[in-house]
Design an enzyme around this catalytic site. Structure first.
Site, PDB file in Angstrom:
ATOM      1  CG  HIS A  19      -2.204  -0.697   0.998  1.00  0.00           C
ATOM      2  ND1 HIS A  19      -3.398  -0.048   0.887  1.00  0.00           N
ATOM      3  CD2 HIS A  19      -2.470  -2.005   0.808  1.00  0.00           C
ATOM      4  CE1 HIS A  19      -4.359  -0.923   0.647  1.00  0.00           C
ATOM      5  NE2 HIS A  19      -3.825  -2.124   0.606  1.00  0.00           N
ATOM      6  CD  GLN A  80      -6.978  -9.845   8.537  1.00  0.00           C
ATOM      7  OE1 GLN A  80      -7.234  -8.674   8.781  1.00  0.00           O
ATOM      8  NE2 GLN A  80      -6.633 -10.236   7.328  1.00  0.00           N
ATOM      9  CG  ASP A 115      -4.103   3.324   1.790  1.00  0.00           C
ATOM     10  OD1 ASP A 115      -3.195   2.683   1.273  1.00  0.00           O
ATOM     11  OD2 ASP A 115      -5.297   2.920   1.818  1.00  0.00           O
ATOM     12  CG  HIS A 146     -14.845  -1.503  -0.768  1.00  0.00           C
ATOM     13  ND1 HIS A 146     -15.153  -2.362   0.269  1.00  0.00           N
ATOM     14  CD2 HIS A 146     -13.728  -2.011  -1.341  1.00  0.00           C
ATOM     15  CE1 HIS A 146     -14.253  -3.332   0.325  1.00  0.00           C
ATOM     16  NE2 HIS A 146     -13.382  -3.147  -0.654  1.00  0.00           N
ATOM     17  CD1 TRP A 329      12.890  -8.526  -3.979  1.00  0.00           C
ATOM     18  CD2 TRP A 329      11.054  -9.274  -2.942  1.00  0.00           C
ATOM     19  NE1 TRP A 329      11.928  -7.536  -4.031  1.00  0.00           N
ATOM     20  CE2 TRP A 329      10.792  -7.956  -3.396  1.00  0.00           C
ATOM     21  CE3 TRP A 329      10.035  -9.943  -2.262  1.00  0.00           C
ATOM     22  CZ2 TRP A 329       9.572  -7.314  -3.203  1.00  0.00           C
ATOM     23  CZ3 TRP A 329       8.810  -9.291  -2.064  1.00  0.00           C
ATOM     24  CH2 TRP A 329       8.602  -8.001  -2.530  1.00  0.00           C
ATOM     25  CG  HIS A 347      -1.436 -12.431  -4.373  1.00  0.00           C
ATOM     26  ND1 HIS A 347      -0.481 -11.957  -5.249  1.00  0.00           N
ATOM     27  CD2 HIS A 347      -1.642 -11.421  -3.482  1.00  0.00           C
ATOM     28  CE1 HIS A 347      -0.129 -10.730  -4.892  1.00  0.00           C
ATOM     29  NE2 HIS A 347      -0.823 -10.382  -3.823  1.00  0.00           N
ATOM     30  CD  GLN A 372      -5.251 -11.303  -2.510  1.00  0.00           C
ATOM     31  OE1 GLN A 372      -5.362 -12.495  -2.208  1.00  0.00           O
ATOM     32  NE2 GLN A 372      -4.472 -10.476  -1.834  1.00  0.00           N
TER      33      GLN A 372
HETATM   34  O1  LIG Z   1       9.440 -11.332  -5.372  1.00  0.00           O
HETATM   35  C1  LIG Z   1       8.713 -10.350  -5.392  1.00  0.00           C
HETATM   36  C2  LIG Z   1       7.355 -10.364  -4.945  1.00  0.00           C
HETATM   37  C3  LIG Z   1       6.633  -9.204  -5.022  1.00  0.00           C
HETATM   38  N1  LIG Z   1       7.184  -8.054  -5.515  1.00  0.00           N
HETATM   39  C4  LIG Z   1       6.391  -6.798  -5.591  1.00  0.00           C
HETATM   40  O2  LIG Z   1       5.456  -6.750  -4.530  1.00  0.00           O
HETATM   41  C5  LIG Z   1       4.279  -6.101  -4.961  1.00  0.00           C
HETATM   42  C6  LIG Z   1       3.077  -6.961  -4.574  1.00  0.00           C
HETATM   43  O3  LIG Z   1       1.925  -6.157  -4.682  1.00  0.00           O
HETATM   44  P1  LIG Z   1       0.461  -6.744  -4.855  1.00  0.00           P
HETATM   45  O4  LIG Z   1       0.426  -7.645  -5.996  1.00  0.00           O
HETATM   46  O5  LIG Z   1      -0.501  -5.604  -4.897  1.00  0.00           O
HETATM   47  O6  LIG Z   1       0.265  -7.661  -3.599  1.00  0.00           O
HETATM   48  P2  LIG Z   1       0.168  -7.397  -2.004  1.00  0.00           P
HETATM   49  O7  LIG Z   1       1.457  -6.955  -1.472  1.00  0.00           O
HETATM   50  O8  LIG Z   1      -0.393  -8.631  -1.460  1.00  0.00           O
HETATM   51  O9  LIG Z   1      -0.909  -6.176  -1.930  1.00  0.00           O
HETATM   52  C7  LIG Z   1      -1.959  -5.799  -1.081  1.00  0.00           C
HETATM   53  O10 LIG Z   1      -2.392  -4.532  -1.621  1.00  0.00           O
HETATM   54  C8  LIG Z   1      -2.931  -4.568  -2.947  1.00  0.00           C
HETATM   55  C9  LIG Z   1      -3.229  -3.132  -3.363  1.00  0.00           C
HETATM   56  O11 LIG Z   1      -4.219  -2.560  -2.576  1.00  0.00           O
HETATM   57  C10 LIG Z   1      -4.166  -5.457  -2.989  1.00  0.00           C
HETATM   58  O12 LIG Z   1      -4.667  -5.526  -4.305  1.00  0.00           O
HETATM   59  C11 LIG Z   1      -3.780  -6.855  -2.480  1.00  0.00           C
HETATM   60  O13 LIG Z   1      -4.916  -7.705  -2.450  1.00  0.00           O
HETATM   61  C12 LIG Z   1      -3.171  -6.755  -1.081  1.00  0.00           C
HETATM   62  O14 LIG Z   1      -2.782  -8.033  -0.601  1.00  0.00           O
HETATM   63  C13 LIG Z   1       4.379  -5.904  -6.471  1.00  0.00           C
HETATM   64  O15 LIG Z   1       4.661  -4.548  -6.772  1.00  0.00           O
HETATM   65  C14 LIG Z   1       5.565  -6.776  -6.869  1.00  0.00           C
HETATM   66  O16 LIG Z   1       6.316  -6.256  -7.943  1.00  0.00           O
HETATM   67  C15 LIG Z   1       8.477  -8.039  -5.973  1.00  0.00           C
HETATM   68  O17 LIG Z   1       8.988  -7.013  -6.444  1.00  0.00           O
HETATM   69  N2  LIG Z   1       9.202  -9.193  -5.897  1.00  0.00           N
END
Ligand SMILES: O=c1ccn([C@@H]2O[C@H](COP(=O)(O)OP(=O)(O)O[C@H]3O[C@H](CO)[C@@H](O)[C@H](O)[C@H]3O)[C@@H](O)[C@H]2O)c(=O)[nH]1
Length: 451
Positions: A19, A80, A115, A146, A329, A347, A372
């Site tokens: 976020h 949570q 946010d 929402h 990563w 996901h 998701q």
């Molecule tokens: O090996 C990795 C794994 C992840 N990422 C980065 O991590 C971020 C992941 O973001 P996202 O796909 O949005 O997942 P979450 O971190 O799980 O994000 C939360 O926030 C999002 C935006 O509100 C929501 O859509 C999701 O459901 C919520 O879990 C991305 O930019 C990826 O590029 C990396 O760079 N390398």
């Protein structure tokens, strides 16, 4: 409109998941566009540490807010819990740090950007008589879900959950292909009286009072929803996808050699796997996925955190060493832009979706929580650029089948064609005179204007 010589913008981040990063990305652009303005960025110590780790920002200063965890708090595995403890500490933790920032920087606050989850900023901004601009870090479908919470609840008030699950949400613009069962939990199903659903409900009721609502998306991706939300908010500003507008264009470091490994693979042949920054899939599904990868024989790059590696089948890493790479990563944005990647097992977090669209990579979706499941439905049935795993659980046979459908068959080819179109629309939106560029200019005008 008078231009303030030296505005001071308070930025309130939600410190979980991905976020804070897109919010920070937007703020960096704003800082470049309004050189006389200073920014104070509020988040927890841990979140600020990762956001500000390797970069110096003269005009953006981090301020830590209390995370709400009791002293000597021990995490017992319920993800949570820290979120709920943090929510309970708001808004006082932000207000305390805000005062520290004003005293230290000797400038009153001229605007609050936050946010969207942090709906209480509306009251803080109103007390100060300054604009409030929330950023929704998810996509348009989840935001509209929402915003329509009250109407959805009224519509289904007299029905049992099992009777309304399959009902299409035809009464909401742009949502006719979505059913009640696809909605994020906390709108119609789940315990609506717990911390997080209550926060989301308050957010839905408060966003229409914001000076403008910004979103990490672009209008052309879903024009009907964009048009409808413009009637709900004072201003609705699609300013993304932010993955294309990053102001620091230095490539992310690739300590694990993912990109050079990809360069030795055939075009569109590799399955890239990542479940974002929070999720660890259940051990059974990790095993099923590993077995599907081994049996299908597709090359794979798997970004794995936490103890997931412990659940991999014995000898898996050794047996697949010439086909696959497992890393803690990956520089995901660069990985998804690499020509060797043929499919993304995800996901369905919104940032991952945006990066996959921009990279032109079809998705296999295994959703877990929040937006998701809805994102999965949209990718599969509305946009046709992804496939959900059967019953939202990874099983070996089904995973092999969806991998083959996307990597080898006509179905995957069609998805890639659609993705080329989406990618073009995204690039146009952030290009000169594009819709997101114009919306960003409006945002700059708001944040730099005096009361
Ligand atoms: O090996 C990795 C794994 C992840 N990422 C980065 O991590 C971020 C992941 O973001 P996202 O796909 O949005 O997942 P979450 O971190 O799980 O994000 C939360 O926030 C999002 C935006 O509100 C929501 O859509 C999701 O459901 C919520 O879990 C991305 O930019 C990826 O590029 C990396 O760079 N390398």
């Amino acid at each position: 409109m008078a231009i303030m010589e030296c505005g001071h913008i308070a930025v309130f981040a939600f410190p979980f998941g991905t976020h804070a990063a897109p919010l920070f990305n937007l703020v960096q652009r704003l800082a470049m566009a309004s050189p006389n303005t200073i920014f104070s960025f509020f988040s927890t110590r841990q979140s600020n540490k990762s956001i500000f780790s390797d970069q110096k920002h003269e005009m953006i200063k981090p301020f830590d807010v209390e995370d709400g965890l009791p002293e000597n708090y021990v995490f017992k595995g319920n993800p949570q819990e820290p979120v709920e403890l943090f929510i309970r500490a708001t808004p006082h933790n932000f207000k305390r740090s805000l005062q520290v920032a004003v005293d230290e920087r000797k400038r009153e606050i001229s605007c609050i950007i936050s946010d969207a989850f942090l709906w209480f900023c509306q009251e803080i901004a109103a007390e100060m008589c300054v604009p409030w601009i929330p950023l929704w870090t998810g996509g348009p479908f989840s935001l509209t879900s929402h915003i329509y919470t009250d109407i959805i609840r009224e519509t289904f008030a007299d029905k049992r959950p099992e009777d309304c699950e399959k009902e299409p949400l035809e009464f909401i613009s742009g949502m006719s292909q979505i059913s009640a069962k696809d909605l994020p939990e906390g709108i119609l199903f789940g315990n609506l009286e717990t911390e997080f659903p209550l926060l989301l409900h308050s957010m839905a009721r408060t966003l229409p009072k914001a000076t403008a609502v910004a979103i990490n998306s672009f209008e052309e991706i879903e024009e009907t929803i964009a048009k409808d939300l413009k009637t709900k908010f004072n201003k609705f500003l699609n300013v993304g996808p932010l993955t294309l507008t990053s102001s620091t264009d230095e490539p992310a470091s690739d300590d694990n050699g993912c990109l050079s490994w990809l360069s030795n693979q055939k075009p569109a042949s590799v399955a890239y796997i990542s479940f974002g920054s929070i999720i660890t899939p259940p051990p059974k599904e990790v095993v099923a996925l590993a077995e599907a990868l081994e049996k299908s024989g597709f090359p794979f790059l798997w970004s794995v955190r936490g103890n997931t590696k412990d659940f991999l089948p014995e000898g898996f890493l050794e047996r697949t060493a010439d086909k696959g790479k497992v890393v803690p990563w990956a520089p995901q944005k660069g990985v998804l832009a690499h020509k060797s990647v043929g499919v993304f097992v995800t996901h369905c977090g919104w940032n991952s979706i945006c990066e996959s669209i921009v990279g032109g990579v079809p998705m296999i979706c295994r959703p877990f929580f929040g937006d998701q499941k809805l994102n999965t439905k949209v990718l599969e049935d509305v946009w046709g650029i992804g496939l959900g795993v059967k019953d939202c659980v990874i099983a070996e046979d089904n995973m092999i089948s969806v991998l083959e459908r996307i990597i080898l068959q006509e179905e995957g080819k069609k998805m890639r064609e659609k993705l080329r179109n989406f990618k073009g629309l995204a690039e146009t939106a952030v290009g000169p005179n594009g819709s997101s560029t114009e919306n960003f200019k409006t945002l700059v005008e708001i944040v730099t204007a005096t009361k």
